[in-house]
Design a protein around this motif. Structure first.
Motif, mmCIF file in Angstrom:
data_model
loop_
_atom_site.group_PDB
_atom_site.id
_atom_site.type_symbol
_atom_site.label_atom_id
_atom_site.label_comp_id
_atom_site.label_asym_id
_atom_site.label_seq_id
_atom_site.Cartn_x
_atom_site.Cartn_y
_atom_site.Cartn_z
ATOM 1 N N HIS A 1 -3.917 3.515 -10.742
ATOM 2 C CA HIS A 1 -3.849 2.122 -10.057
ATOM 3 C C HIS A 1 -4.955 1.423 -10.462
ATOM 4 C CE1 HIS A 1 -3.995 -0.803 -6.686
ATOM 5 N NE2 HIS A 1 -2.616 -0.746 -7.012
ATOM 6 N N ASP B 1 -0.601 14.471 -4.164
ATOM 7 C CA ASP B 1 -0.924 12.770 -4.215
ATOM 8 C C ASP B 1 -1.992 12.418 -3.061
ATOM 9 O OD1 ASP B 1 0.730 13.587 -2.209
ATOM 10 O OD2 ASP B 1 1.520 11.720 -1.787
ATOM 11 N N THR B 2 -2.665 13.620 -2.303
ATOM 12 C CA THR B 2 -3.510 13.322 -1.479
ATOM 13 C C THR B 2 -4.475 14.479 -1.549
ATOM 14 O OG1 THR B 2 -1.723 12.368 0.008
ATOM 15 C CG2 THR B 2 -3.822 12.971 1.055
ATOM 16 N N GLU C 1 1.837 6.180 -7.482
ATOM 17 C CA GLU C 1 0.817 7.119 -8.058
ATOM 18 C C GLU C 1 0.984 8.368 -7.845
ATOM 19 O OE1 GLU C 1 -3.690 5.777 -7.096
ATOM 20 O OE2 GLU C 1 -2.749 4.972 -5.434
ATOM 21 N N SER C 2 1.894 8.844 -6.799
ATOM 22 C CA SER C 2 2.396 10.167 -6.751
ATOM 23 C C SER C 2 3.054 10.523 -7.912
ATOM 24 C CB SER C 2 2.748 10.700 -5.285
ATOM 25 O OG SER C 2 4.458 10.001 -5.662
ATOM 26 N N LYS D 1 1.201 3.643 -3.264
ATOM 27 C CA LYS D 1 0.756 5.218 -3.149
ATOM 28 C C LYS D 1 1.844 5.939 -3.724
ATOM 29 C CE LYS D 1 -1.453 8.398 0.096
ATOM 30 N NZ LYS D 1 -1.751 8.626 1.465
ATOM 31 N N GLY E 1 0.686 -1.282 0.053
ATOM 32 C CA GLY E 1 -0.062 0.103 0.020
ATOM 33 C C GLY E 1 0.845 1.225 -0.077
ATOM 34 N N LYS F 1 -6.679 16.987 -5.091
ATOM 35 C CA LYS F 1 -5.312 16.583 -4.347
ATOM 36 C C LYS F 1 -4.560 17.796 -4.653
ATOM 37 C CE LYS F 1 -5.778 11.599 -5.325
ATOM 38 N NZ LYS F 1 -5.350 10.430 -5.864
#
Length: 486
Positions: A269, A373-374, A222-223, A219, A215, A350
Motif C-alpha cells: 500500500h 495479513d495481521t 493488502e491481504s 486492508k 481502510g 504476520k
C-alpha cells in the motif's frame, strides 16, 4: 464478429484508427505542455518512492487529476522508467455500458492523448477475443470511458518507451466469469507484462465514513485474499454508512487481479487520500483513492520453503502471547484497550492464529484467523476477544469466569505452496486448499483425531471445508503450514 485492427504495414488506404482523447480538458489538461508539467509535478511530490524491482501491477484511481492525480502518481512512480515491457494491460470498470464480461478494445490502433498516440496491441486483443467467449468487443464500452484513458499520460511521462497497451473493460458480477477472465489473463501475468488496474474507492459518504470504509477495503486488498476483499465490500455495503454507493467502482477488475496473484506476489500500500483532503469544503460527500504496487518477489518462494524450520517461538514469547490474550479479554470486559510492551520481531510477523478457551477441561470458546495479513500479537488479541465473546456456540464469557479459564494458542507458521502431496506430511502439516472463491483448511491436529490417509485428509478438506468435491483439490492451489500449540 472480431474487428480487424490495421497492421504495422498500414497503407494509404488503411488509415490507422485512433481513439480520440475524449477526457482531455475535462479530467486532465488538454494542452500538451501544461499536461506534461502537471504530471511531472505530481511525480515530484513522491521523491521518497523508488522504482520497484519485478513490478507486476499497480492499482490506481481514475478521477480528475486535481483530486486523484497525487495518489495515481504514487503508484506510477514505482515503475522503473528503463524497464522494457512487451505490453501493458489496462483493466478498469465500465461507467456507461454493461458488458457482462470483458470488453477488449480491438477496434482501434491507437489511443490519443495530448502527449501523443499510444499503440494498441491489436494482435493480443484479437487473440483474447478468440480464446474465450467471456471476452468480447463493445465499442460503446470504450468510446467515452475515462478510467483507462486517464492513466496514459502518467505512463507516457514515466516510461522512456511505452509499449503497446491492451485496453480491457470488465463489467460483470458473475464470479464464474471473473474466474474465466483471470484464468485467460494469467497466461500474460509474467515478467514480460505490466498490469494497470483502474479503480476509485468509496463513493459519496462523509469524510469520516470514507476513511473507515476505505481502510477496511484497503486492508483486504493488502491481504491478497479475494474472499476477504469481497467480504469487505459486502460488509461496507451493510454498514449503514450514508450515501455509500460503492466501496470500489473497479471491484471486478480488482477481483480479476487478485485471482491471478500467487504466493510470490507482495502487495504494497502506497498512499490513501480522498477528495475531502483536496477540497476541505466538500467533506460531506467524498470519493476515496488508494494506490497499490504489486511486486513479484523471486526470492520469496525459496525463502518460504525454509519458513517452517525458521519460524519458532521462545518460551518468553509464548508467555507474552498468553498474557496478551488474557489482557485483551479483560480489556473488553472493562471497555478499555490493552497495549502490550516487549514485543519482538517474531511477534510482529504476520501470520494466523487460533485461540481456544477451556473451563474445567471443557471447551468454552474457539475462534481463529487463517491468513497472513495481521501481526501475530494483534491477531492473538483479536481472536482471544472473539473466542470469549463471539463464538456462537457459547454464551459470552463473564468476569467471574476469568480465573478458571485456560487459554490455548495455536500459531500457524507462514504458508508454503506445494505442487505434490509428496510434500505434505500427515500430523505435521495443516492443509489449505484454494480455488477461485472457495477455500478450506484442516489444522495439523485434525489428523490426530481421525484415522485417514493423506489422500483422505485432503479429500475431506476439499469436499467438507472448501466445497470443491472430493477430487477438487487436484486442480486447486495447495498450501501447507504447521501449528505451534501452547
Amino acid at each position: 464478429m472480431i474487428p480487424n485492427c490495421t497492421s504495422d504495414k498500414t497503407t494509404a488506404a488503411q488509415t490507422p484508427i485512433v481513439r480520440p482523447a475524449t477526457q482531455a480538458g475535462r479530467f486532465y489538461e488538454g494542452d500538451s505542455l501544461i499536461l506534461a508539467h502537471e504530471v511531472d509535478s505530481l511525480f515530484d511530490n513522491h521523491g521518497d518512492i523508488v522504482p520497484r524491482q519485478n513490478l507486476a501491477a499497480v492499482i490506481v484511481p481514475h478521477a480528475g487529476y486535481y483530486y486523484s492525480g497525487n495518489v495515481a502518481a504514487a503508484a506510477f512512480k514505482t515503475i522503473d522508467p528503463n524497464k522494457k515491457y512487451k505490453r501493458i494491460f489496462l483493466l478498469g470498470p465500465s461507467h456507461y455500458e454493461w458488458v457482462d464480461g470483458a470488453s477488449v478494445n480491438a477496434g482501434v490502433d491507437y489511443y490519443a492523448t495530448p502527449l501523443g498516440n499510444v499503440k494498441v496491441d491489436c494482435e493480443t486483443a484479437e487473440k483474447l477475443l478468440k480464446t474465450d467467449s467471456v471476452f468480447k468487443y463493445k465499442a460503446r464500452a470504450h468510446d467515452r470511458e475515462h478510467c483507462l484513458e486517464v492513466q496514459l499520460p502518467f505512463l507516457q511521462r514515466r516510461m522512456k518507451e511505452i509499449p503497446p497497451i491492451v485496453p480491457i473493460i470488465i463489467s460483470t458480477n458473475d464470479y464464474a466469469k471473473l474466474v474465466r477472465i483471470a484464468e485467460v489473463l494469467k497466461d500474460y501475468f509474467n515478467d514480460d507484462n505490466l498490469f494497470v488496474i483502474s479503480s476509485d474507492f468509496s463513493h459519496y459518504p462523509s469524510y469520516k465514513d470514507a476513511c473507515r470504509a476505505d481502510g477496511i477495503t484497503g486492508k483486504a486488498i493488502e491481504s491478497g485474499d479475494v474472499e476477504q476483499f469481497i467480504a469487505a465490500i459486502e460488509s461496507n455495503a451493510k454498514s449503514g454508512m450514508r450515501n455509500l454507493d460503492t466501496s470500489a467502482c473497479g471491484e471486478f477488475a480488482i477481483i480479476t487481479l487478485m485471482l491471478m496473484l500467487d504466493r510470490q506476489c507482495e502487495i504494497q500500500h502506497l498512499l490513501y487520500q480522498n477528495s475531502g483532503d483536496i477540497d476541505p469544503m466538500g467533506k460531506d460527500r467524498v470519493v476515496g483513492y488508494h494506490a497499490f504496487a504489486i511486486c513479484r518477489n523471486k526470492q520469496l518462494a525459496s525463502e518460504n520453503k525454509n519458513d517452517e524450520t525458521r519460524f519458532s517461538l521462545t518460551k518468553e514469547e509464548k508467555k507474552l502471547l498468553k498474557e496478551i490474550a488474557r489482557q485483551n479479554i479483560m480489556a473488553a470486559l472493562d471497555s478499555t484497550t490493552y497495549t502490550p510492551t516487549g514485543l519482538t520481531p517474531t511477534l510482529c510477523r504476520k501470520c494466523g492464529a487460533f485461540v481456544s478457551l477451556h473451563k474445567h477441561g471443557q471447551l468454552r470458546g474457539c475462534i481463529g484467523h487463517f491468513g497472513e495479513d495481521t501481526p501475530l500479537y494483534e491477531i492473538v488479541g483479536e481472536m482471544a476477544q472473539a473466542a470469549a465473546f463471539e463464538d456462537p456456540r457459547f454464551q459470552p464469557v463473564r468476569r467471574d469466569e476469568l480465573k478458571s479459564l485456560d487459554i490455548e494458542i495455536s500459531v500457524l507458521t507462514p504458508m508454503r505452496r506445494i505442487y505434490s502431496l509428496d510434500e505434505f506430511q500427515l500430523h505435521k502439516h495443516g492443509i489449505y486448499i484454494k480455488k477461485g472463491y472457495r477455500s478450506g483448511t484442516f489444522l495439523p491436529q485434525v489428523a490426530d483425531e481421525v484415522n485417514w490417509t493423506k489422500e483422505e485428509f485432503v479429500g475431506h478438506c476439499s469436499r467438507d471445508k472448501a466445497g470443491l468435491g472430493w477430487d477438487g483439490w487436484r486442480d486447486a492451489e495447495l498450501y501447507i503450514y504447521e501449528a505451534i500449540v501452547f
